[in-house]
Design an enzyme around this catalytic site. Structure first.
Site, PDB file in Angstrom:
ATOM      1  N   LEU A 157     -21.931 -12.712  82.346  1.00 28.51           N
ATOM      2  CA  LEU A 157     -21.839 -12.595  83.823  1.00 28.51           C
ATOM      3  C   LEU A 157     -21.740 -11.227  84.352  1.00 28.51           C
ATOM      4  CD1 LEU A 157     -21.136 -13.880  86.474  1.00 28.51           C
ATOM      5  CD2 LEU A 157     -18.688 -13.749  85.891  1.00 28.51           C
ATOM      6  N   ASP A 158     -22.592 -10.968  85.530  1.00 29.67           N
ATOM      7  CA  ASP A 158     -22.852  -9.653  86.167  1.00 29.67           C
ATOM      8  C   ASP A 158     -22.877  -8.562  85.089  1.00 29.67           C
ATOM      9  OD1 ASP A 158     -22.328 -10.826  88.822  1.00 29.67           O
ATOM     10  OD2 ASP A 158     -20.192 -10.670  88.565  1.00 29.67           O
ATOM     11  N   ALA A 159     -23.477  -8.573  84.079  1.00 25.88           N
ATOM     12  CA  ALA A 159     -23.856  -7.696  83.237  1.00 25.88           C
ATOM     13  C   ALA A 159     -25.082  -7.270  82.810  1.00 25.88           C
ATOM     14  CB  ALA A 159     -22.982  -7.906  81.867  1.00 25.88           C
TER      15      ALA A 159
END
Length: 284
Positions: A227-229
């Site tokens: 997530l969001d990486a």
């Protein structure tokens, strides 16, 4: 703009790559209009983006691929060729907030950015009239909190039918499951505020205001199963101060979000972004 072919290459660095590619194009009368090269100093991996006038070559796209294949094989290249005369297909996913979606629709409708939109997918119905006013298909799949799998199955089917070259999460407020992320590596683009990982969850601008931040911004990145990486494509910031209210910060945040998303999507559409591990090389 004049039709062109974009030749995108990455491979282990060694002597003679630029000469071999340039010589191949020159031998066939090709006219190079843009040229970018970069070698990552840590991995010694080489990256290249060439733009060649299509009219200067004696063959079309498939002929170019066939003739270039031996050069690519000699240098162990990962490569592809794109035709600027063929627009990429962009599926937009949104929820309730309209600022990023409306900005991209304006750029598409005005011809500022060249791409095709097979449709817009949302977990809410609020934006239907706005999207349909543009003559676009709007697919609404509500989310049941108890079982989100029904929603994501419908989204997955809609994406398969649309055959997107790239998917844009234009403030789509759901976390895509791993099976969808895995199907479209480096082809799903997300936008969010740049406070992460400091201000996680709801009301990030309120949290930031409480902490007295002096910079707010936005991050555009590729979506991965983490997530969001994913690899970051573009970022920007806006300075704020004690005189800015929470409402000011939300307004300024929306402005920078839509600008960063538009730039990130443009870089992707123009084949300027090459992914290298969890980083990107962006040839501006």
């Amino acid at each position: 703009m004049e039709r062109a072919y974009r030749l995108i290459i990455s491979c282990p660095d060694r002597v003679g790559i630029v000469a071999a590619v340039s010589d191949f194009i020159a031998v066939h009368g090709g006219w190079i209009t843009e040229a970018h090269h970069y070698t990552d100093p840590d991995s010694q991996w080489f990256f290249m983006r060439y733009v060649v006038r299509a009219s200067s070559l004696p063959f079309g796209l498939e002929g170019l691929k066939a003739h270039f294949a031996p050069v690519a094989e000699r240098f162990d290249m990962q490569w592809c060729v794109y035709d600027t005369g063929i627009n990429k297909r962009v599926v937009l996913l949104a929820s309730k907030q309209a600022h990023c979606l409306s900005d991209l629709l304006y750029r598409w409708r005005s011809g500022e950015m060249a791409f095709d939109i097979p449709g817009v997918v949302s977990n809410h119905d609020e934006l239907r009239s706005y999207v349909e006013w543009h003559g676009l298909d709007y697919r609404h799949f509500p989310v049941e909190t108890a079982d989100k799998s029904i929603h994501f199955a419908a989204v997955e089917q809609a994406l398969a039918e649309a055959r997107p070259d790239v998917i844009v999460l234009a403030r789509y407020m759901q976390i895509l499951p791993e099976q969808i992320c895995a199907q479209y590596p480096a082809r799903i683009i997300n936008i969010h505020h740049s406070f992460l990982p400091s201000f996680v969850g709801a009301r990030p601008y309120h949290q930031a205001a409480d902490r007295g931040v002096k910079l707010i911004g936005a991050t555009c990145h590729y979506v991965t199963t983490e997530l969001d990486a994913g690899p970051i494509i573009e970022q920007d910031v806006v300075r704020v101060g004690h005189h800015n209210t929470v409402e000011d910060m939300i307004r300024l945040g929306k402005d920078v979000e839509k600008q960063v998303l538009a730039r990130g999507l443009r870089f992707h559409l123009e084949d300027r972004v090459l992914v290298h591990g969890n980083k990107t090389i962006v040839f501006g």
